[in-house]
Scaffold this active site. Structure first.
Site, PDB file in Angstrom:
ATOM      1  N   GLY A  96       2.268   2.580  10.631  1.00 46.32           N
ATOM      2  CA  GLY A  96       3.240   3.661  10.462  1.00 46.32           C
ATOM      3  C   GLY A  96       3.893   4.086  11.760  1.00 46.32           C
ATOM      4  O   GLY A  96       4.553   5.123  11.820  1.00 46.32           O
ATOM      5  N   ASN A 121       0.878  -1.164   0.000  1.00 46.18           N
ATOM      6  CA  ASN A 121       0.000   0.000   0.000  1.00 46.18           C
ATOM      7  C   ASN A 121       0.919   1.218   0.000  1.00 46.18           C
ATOM      8  O   ASN A 121       1.492   1.575   1.027  1.00 46.18           O
ATOM      9  CB  ASN A 121      -0.880  -0.017   1.263  1.00 46.18           C
ATOM     10  N   GLU A 171      -5.702  -4.592  10.376  1.00 49.42           N
ATOM     11  CA  GLU A 171      -4.689  -3.567  10.607  1.00 49.42           C
ATOM     12  C   GLU A 171      -5.025  -2.786  11.879  1.00 49.42           C
ATOM     13  O   GLU A 171      -5.823  -1.853  11.836  1.00 49.42           O
ATOM     14  CB  GLU A 171      -4.630  -2.596   9.432  1.00 49.42           C
ATOM     15  N   HIS A 197      -9.529   1.375   4.258  1.00 52.73           N
ATOM     16  CA  HIS A 197      -8.298   1.555   5.033  1.00 52.73           C
ATOM     17  C   HIS A 197      -8.568   2.522   6.189  1.00 52.73           C
ATOM     18  O   HIS A 197      -9.344   3.463   6.056  1.00 52.73           O
ATOM     19  CB  HIS A 197      -7.186   2.096   4.125  1.00 52.73           C
ATOM     20  N   GLU A 220      -6.981   4.919   7.288  1.00 53.69           N
ATOM     21  CA  GLU A 220      -6.760   6.346   6.965  1.00 53.69           C
ATOM     22  C   GLU A 220      -7.955   6.909   6.218  1.00 53.69           C
ATOM     23  O   GLU A 220      -8.288   8.097   6.359  1.00 53.69           O
ATOM     24  CB  GLU A 220      -5.452   6.501   6.167  1.00 53.69           C
ATOM     25  N   SER A 229       3.182  -1.793  10.328  1.00 54.85           N
ATOM     26  CA  SER A 229       4.622  -1.851  10.568  1.00 54.85           C
ATOM     27  C   SER A 229       5.247  -3.208  10.247  1.00 54.85           C
ATOM     28  O   SER A 229       6.152  -3.650  10.951  1.00 54.85           O
ATOM     29  CB  SER A 229       4.933  -1.424  12.014  1.00 54.85           C
ATOM     30  N   LYS A 278       0.151   4.246  -0.384  1.00 56.45           N
ATOM     31  CA  LYS A 278      -0.469   5.480   0.137  1.00 56.45           C
ATOM     32  C   LYS A 278      -0.183   6.631  -0.835  1.00 56.45           C
ATOM     33  O   LYS A 278      -0.163   6.409  -2.038  1.00 56.45           O
ATOM     34  CB  LYS A 278       0.038   5.771   1.552  1.00 56.45           C
TER      35      LYS A 278
HETATM   36  P1  PGA Z   1       2.666   0.568   7.571  1.00 53.66           P
HETATM   37  O1  PGA Z   1       1.226   0.746   6.889  1.00 53.66           O
HETATM   38  O2  PGA Z   1       3.239  -0.731   7.044  1.00 53.66           O
HETATM   39  O3  PGA Z   1       3.455   1.759   7.132  1.00 53.66           O
HETATM   40  O4  PGA Z   1       2.440   0.516   9.044  1.00 53.66           O
HETATM   41  C1  PGA Z   1       0.376  -0.354   6.705  1.00 53.66           C
HETATM   42  C2  PGA Z   1      -0.920   0.113   6.069  1.00 53.66           C
HETATM   43  O5  PGA Z   1      -1.400   1.196   6.426  1.00 53.66           O
HETATM   44  O6  PGA Z   1      -1.490  -0.577   5.220  1.00 53.66           O
END
Ligand code: PGA
Length: 243
Positions: A168, A4, A162, A90, A92, A205, A6
């Site tokens: 992140g 992903n 998640e 997601h 976000e 992460s 983003k």
């Molecule tokens: P990250 O993001 O690996 O940077 O924690 C995962 C995601 O949001 O899909």
């Protein structure tokens, strides 16, 4: 293993990524790989991945096929570009763009109708985990966002667990914590769809140095990777975790 990206990378950076990434995964077997890129990078990603096993996906879609919806992108548009996958719901999107379980369901159905496979995301906030509400949150998200699918639609989705506090932040759920949440989700799926099989990815992460321990859990079928998917060598190490 799904990337992903983003809101990172231009088309030129996408081209550079694939030039490094594809040779590193050309011999990979037993693992499906998808890269979910920003809309503007999709044509470059699709053409770069052509002839390889790597699949391309979007990170969101709107549920109407077309219409006066300024700024939106539809399922048929993603499909026409050559996308195989799309991420829906997601955290976000939920947190910053008002996504709800109901809109997650509408987007998922629209994606399936367009012939896309869908990665549907669920997961609890830190405050919810600390309040002991993880299971209740997963149930609410499942019932509002996934249970409304038909059995045939359900067969076309992958669920990504998640935990929001792990995205992140460098804080990964322990393999046991992730597996426990996956069991909850599998239980919900069994309640609603009987014995239907569903793949569940862990996200939050995931890095080259923790992927093996996560994947050692029987309940974890793959990973949705943000930060560590932006670097070709690092995402290739994740894809090739088994070797
Ligand atoms: P990250 O993001 O690996 O940077 O924690 C995962 C995601 O949001 O899909």
């Amino acid at each position: 293993m799904a990337a992903n990206w983003k809101m990172f990378k231009t088309p030129a950076e996408t081209k550079t990524f694939f030039a490094s990434f594809l040779p590193l995964v050309k011999d990979t077997t037993g693992c499906e790989v998808a890269i979910c890129a920003p809309f503007v990078d999709l044509p470059e990603a699709v053409s770069a991945a052509a002839g390889s096993a790597v699949m391309i996906g979007g990170q969101n879609l709107y549920w109407a096929k077309e219409g006066a919806f300024t700024g939106e992108i539809s399922g048929p548009m993603l499909k026409a570009l050559g996308c195989t996958w799309v991420i829906v719901g997601h955290s976000e999107r939920r947190q910053y763009f008002g996504e709800t379980d109901e809109t997650v369901l509408r987007r998922t159905k629209a994606a399936m109708e367009a012939g896309l496979k869908v990665i549907v995301c669920v997961g609890e906030l830190l405050s919810e985990r600390e309040a002991g509400e993880t299971e209740a949150v997963l149930r609410k998200q499942f019932e509002g966002g996934i249970a409304g699918l038909t059995a045939a639609e359900f067969a076309g989705i992958v669920i990504a667990y998640e935990p929001v506090w792990a995205i992140g932040t460098g804080k990964t759920a322990t393999p046991e914590m992730a597996a426990e949440a996956h069991r909850v989700i599998r239980g919900l799926a069994a309640e609603r769809f009987g014995g239907a099989e569903v793949r569940i990815l862990y996200g939050g992460s995931v890095k080259p140095d923790n992927v093996k321990a996560l994947m050692a859990q029987e309940e974890i079928d793959g990973a949705l990777v943000g930060g560590a998917s932006l670097d070709a060598a690092s995402f290739a190490q994740i894809v090739n975790f088994a070797s």
